[in-house]
Design a protein around this motif. Structure first.
Motif, PDB file in Angstrom:
ATOM      1  N   ARG A   7      22.569  29.445 -19.211  1.00  0.00           N
ATOM      2  CA  ARG A   7      21.954  30.767 -18.995  1.00  0.00           C
ATOM      3  C   ARG A   7      23.004  31.840 -18.789  1.00  0.00           C
ATOM      4  N   GLU A   8      24.112  31.458 -18.181  1.00  0.00           N
ATOM      5  CA  GLU A   8      25.165  32.443 -17.898  1.00  0.00           C
ATOM      6  C   GLU A   8      25.802  32.976 -19.183  1.00  0.00           C
ATOM      7  N   THR A   9      25.654  32.217 -20.259  1.00  0.00           N
ATOM      8  CA  THR A   9      26.217  32.688 -21.530  1.00  0.00           C
ATOM      9  C   THR A   9      25.379  33.800 -22.152  1.00  0.00           C
ATOM     10  N   ASP A  14      20.776  40.523 -23.912  1.00  0.00           N
ATOM     11  CA  ASP A  14      20.149  39.434 -24.662  1.00  0.00           C
ATOM     12  C   ASP A  14      18.833  39.017 -24.010  1.00  0.00           C
ATOM     13  N   GLU A  15      18.870  38.910 -22.674  1.00  0.00           N
ATOM     14  CA  GLU A  15      17.656  38.510 -21.945  1.00  0.00           C
ATOM     15  C   GLU A  15      16.540  39.542 -22.134  1.00  0.00           C
ATOM     16  N   ASN A  16      16.931  40.809 -22.054  1.00  0.00           N
ATOM     17  CA  ASN A  16      15.936  41.878 -22.270  1.00  0.00           C
ATOM     18  C   ASN A  16      15.349  41.803 -23.675  1.00  0.00           C
ATOM     19  N   ALA A  44      19.540  30.663 -25.329  1.00  0.00           N
ATOM     20  CA  ALA A  44      18.442  31.564 -25.660  1.00  0.00           C
ATOM     21  C   ALA A  44      17.132  30.777 -25.760  1.00  0.00           C
ATOM     22  N   GLN A  45      17.202  29.624 -26.393  1.00  0.00           N
ATOM     23  CA  GLN A  45      16.004  28.786 -26.539  1.00  0.00           C
ATOM     24  C   GLN A  45      15.510  28.314 -25.180  1.00  0.00           C
ATOM     25  N   ILE A  46      16.459  27.929 -24.301  1.00  0.00           N
ATOM     26  CA  ILE A  46      16.083  27.488 -22.949  1.00  0.00           C
ATOM     27  C   ILE A  46      15.416  28.632 -22.183  1.00  0.00           C
TER      28      ILE A  46
END
Lengths: 238, 189
Positions: A7-9, A14-16, A44-46
């Motif tokens: 997740r830190e990557t 990207d999250e938004n 991203a998939q996770i």
């Protein structure tokens, strides 16, 4: 690598972008970018899977809550307000003052405005005069509410909010708003369907501006019927 | 080429017309249509003006309060009137009006009192009514909008001069052309 490390990557942007994609708010190019990101970055998939799980859980939880179609009623009342505004004009907005008003102004983010607006509207819907309520004034048959001495009176009554359509009895009086130059008392009796409203005059007159305002209307009023003229003379001789 | 252009032009005209008319067509949908239908009818409003006399102390006990004198024509209201802090209730006047939905009517009562009424809607077996009562001195006794069951008497009172009170009992019922003819107004004895 653990999920949290993965997740830190992901960057904040990207999250938004992924959130917008899940909400169906992405445009054509952003969708392509998200699809590329999902292929290239397992984080991203996770992230997307986790969001979907949360959404699913929220949906399942909401099914456990009692189904109250409050929004339908809110929208119905908004429609009524719009129709009433055609005839009565827009309601005058009174700016609140005091400590609470300052506090509310301070927390007025877009979210809080929306939330407080919804709460205020829902509260307005709850202002019903329920026949099952009896107030404190035993001699007068129960005074449900005695307002303060402010010019605009708010009738806040002790009553169980009637949310459900099935619960709504036709034998209650609903008050949208109430104003008076005097002090308003609602006299209630559980055996009676409609309450009585008693207004006490204030010692100082605040009515002069109201009288001036009504001069234009006086020209338009209907003339008293002969019966009322006779009654006026009877009243004068009393 | 010109054929394509004319097709596009016809399509854009249709879109423009539908966009322009949609609010109008939408307005005649559901609630608005029922409101429009109601506006063809109206309500029958009966306003009874009552003089309350012989003010009693609010701290007085119930047995003393039982000696009430209520005008015979106010018998239907006696259960409510006995809750008030007066002993005697006299009907001063009674007036009936047929009001159309959405239309405002100001009725002049005795002593310069003015009552403005506007029936707003008939929904969920309730009549929506805006009431504003201004007394002879210009004081706004009450200005309210409420929804209540037809046939229900809405009683509003105010302290008048001396130890008297003035009460308005407002009854509202749906009115149509099939309704019985309006009776003559009741007058004081």
């Amino acid at each position: 690598m653990s999920d949290s490390k993965l997740r830190e990557t992901l960057s904040f942007d990207d999250e938004n972008m992924l959130m917008r994609y899940l909400d169906g708010e992405s445009g054509f190019f952003e969708r392509r970018a998200v699809e590329g990101l999902l292929k290239s970055n397992p984080a991203a998939q996770i992230f997307v899977d986790a969001q979907r799980r949360i959404s699913q859980m929220a949906n399942e939880y909401s099914k456990l809550l009692p189904q109250v179609d409050l929004w339908d009623r809110v929208s119905q009342r908004i429609q009524q307000e719009e129709h009433a505004a055609i005839f009565l004009g827009a309601r005058a907005k009174q700016e609140p003052t005091g400590v609470w008003a300052n506090f509310l102004r301070r927390i007025s983010t877009p979210w809080s405005v929306g939330l407080s607006g919804a709460v205020a509207l829902a509260s307005a819907l709850m202002v019903t005069l329920s026949p099952g309520v009896r107030g404190a004034g035993a001699v007068l048959g129960g005074v449900a509410q005695e307002s303060s001495t402010s010019n605009v009176q708010t009738v806040a009554l002790h009553g169980r909010p009637q949310l459900l359509e099935d619960d709504r009895s036709p034998n209650v009086v609903e008050v949208d708003w109430m104003r008076s130059d005097g002090r308003v008392r609602i006299l209630h009796d559980p055996n009676e369907r409609a309450p009585m409203i008693w207004v006490k005059r204030r010692t100082t007159s605040v009515a002069a501006p109201a009288r001036l305002r009504s001069l234009a209307e006086l020209a338009l009023i209907k003339q008293p019927t002969p019966t009322f003229q006779a009654m006026s003379s009877i009243a004068a001789t009393e | 080429m010109s054929e394509v252009f004319s097709r596009v032009q016809a399509w854009s005209q249709r879109v423009a017309i539908s966009v322009l008319l949609s609010p109008v067509l939408g307005f005649c949908d559901g609630h608005a249509c029922s409101l429009a239908a109601e506006s063809a009818g109206g309500v029958l409003v009966n306003i009874r003006t009552v003089r309350a006399l012989d003010k009693i102390d609010e701290k007085i006990n119930e047995t003393t309060k039982a000696t009430l004198s209520v005008d015979g024509r106010l018998r239907d209201l006696s259960a409510k009137l006995q809750k008030l802090h007066f002993r005697t209730f006299k009907l001063i006047a009674s007036q009936r009006e047929v009001l159309r939905f959405g239309h405002k009517e100001t009725v002049a009562l005795s002593d310069g009192n003015l009552v403005t009424l506007r029936p707003l809607s008939m929904e969920n077996e309730k009549i929506g009514l805006w009431v504003r009562w201004q007394d002879g001195s210009g004081m706004e006794v009450i200005d309210t909008r409420m929804h209540f069951a037809p046939g229900e008497s809405i009683i509003t009172g105010v302290d008048a001069s001396g130890d008297t009170g003035l009460i308005l009992a407002i009854d509202v019922n749906p009115f149509s052309q099939k309704s019985p003819p309006i009776a003559e107004p009741v007058t004081s004895k």
